[in-house]
Design a protein around this motif. Structure first.
Motif, PDB file in Angstrom:
ATOM      1  N   ARG A  44     103.485  56.590  27.429  1.00 29.51           N
ATOM      2  CA  ARG A  44     103.257  57.752  28.277  1.00 29.51           C
ATOM      3  C   ARG A  44     102.287  57.400  29.405  1.00 29.51           C
ATOM      4  O   ARG A  44     101.499  58.216  29.824  1.00 29.51           O
ATOM      5  N   LYS A 100      92.596  67.561  24.341  1.00 28.99           N
ATOM      6  CA  LYS A 100      93.967  68.052  24.161  1.00 28.99           C
ATOM      7  C   LYS A 100      95.008  66.941  24.177  1.00 28.99           C
ATOM      8  O   LYS A 100      95.987  67.009  23.449  1.00 28.99           O
ATOM      9  N   LYS A 101      94.812  65.943  25.007  1.00 26.16           N
ATOM     10  CA  LYS A 101      95.820  64.888  25.147  1.00 26.16           C
ATOM     11  C   LYS A 101      95.720  63.888  24.004  1.00 26.16           C
ATOM     12  O   LYS A 101      94.647  63.578  23.515  1.00 26.16           O
ATOM     13  N   GLU A 102      96.871  63.375  23.627  1.00 23.76           N
ATOM     14  CA  GLU A 102      96.936  62.417  22.520  1.00 23.76           C
ATOM     15  C   GLU A 102      96.164  61.138  22.826  1.00 23.76           C
ATOM     16  O   GLU A 102      95.504  60.586  21.957  1.00 23.76           O
ATOM     17  N   SER A 104      93.525  60.753  24.684  1.00 22.71           N
ATOM     18  CA  SER A 104      92.083  60.971  24.585  1.00 22.71           C
ATOM     19  C   SER A 104      91.648  61.093  23.126  1.00 22.71           C
ATOM     20  O   SER A 104      90.600  60.574  22.736  1.00 22.71           O
ATOM     21  N   GLU A 160      91.530  63.881  30.796  1.00 13.90           N
ATOM     22  CA  GLU A 160      92.064  65.239  30.935  1.00 13.90           C
ATOM     23  C   GLU A 160      91.696  65.905  32.224  1.00 13.90           C
ATOM     24  O   GLU A 160      90.934  65.540  32.998  1.00 13.90           O
TER      25      GLU A 160
END
Length: 160
Positions: A44, A100-102, A104, A160
């Motif tokens: 990603r 929230k992000k994978e 991070s 983020e």
């Protein structure tokens, strides 16, 4: 997306093998094509306009803080090993994260694990399950501040 995966893979190949010989570059090119085609749905990584800024923040802000925290934790664990009279209170704790992000969350979990005295066992949604060599508090806010507070604040600005 495919091009991003190829670029990252090929750049990694060059860093690991060097570029002394043209044959290594050619082999790396084809290996990177194959790896990129297999892994493209899992990667990603996106090279957007903010990528360079995030990369610089990670290298110049996060890495020095991480290295400093790791050095402090190494001395703490070494002191506990060399002086058995120092208290240890091992246990498992849950720490909630605002990330929230994978990517991070993964970086936070790995940073905690690489810091001696803590080991991230699992990440579920917004909760990290951590083994801590010396559980100093059960208060949610204090646990978060002592284990992941410094890392999380910087990672939020990077990812983020």
């Amino acid at each position: 997306m495919y091009i991003s995966v190829f670029i990252v893979t090929y750049f990694t190949w060059i860093l690991l093998t060097g570029y002394n010989d043209i044959s290594e570059l050619i082999v790396g090119f084809f290996v990177s094509l194959i790896v990129a085609s297999v892994l493209k749905k899992y990667y990603r990584i996106r090279f957007d306009s903010k990528f360079l800024v995030r990369f610089v923040k990670f290298v110049l802000v996060y890495l020095p803080v991480f290295i400093w925290e790791m050095i402090k934790a190494n001395f703490d664990v070494a002191a506990r090993v060399l002086n058995p009279k120092l208290p240890i209170n091992p246990g498992f704790v849950k720490v909630k994260t605002n990330l929230k992000k994978e990517a991070s969350k993964l970086t936070l979990a790995n940073s905690i694990t690489l810091t001696p005295g803590t080991l991230t066992l699992d990440v579920k949604d917004d909760t990290l399950f951590i083994h801590w060599i010396d559980v100093k508090t059960l208060d949610e806010n204090e646990k978060k501040e002592k284990i992941s507070g410094t890392f999380e604040k910087i990672l939020k600005g990077v990812f983020e």
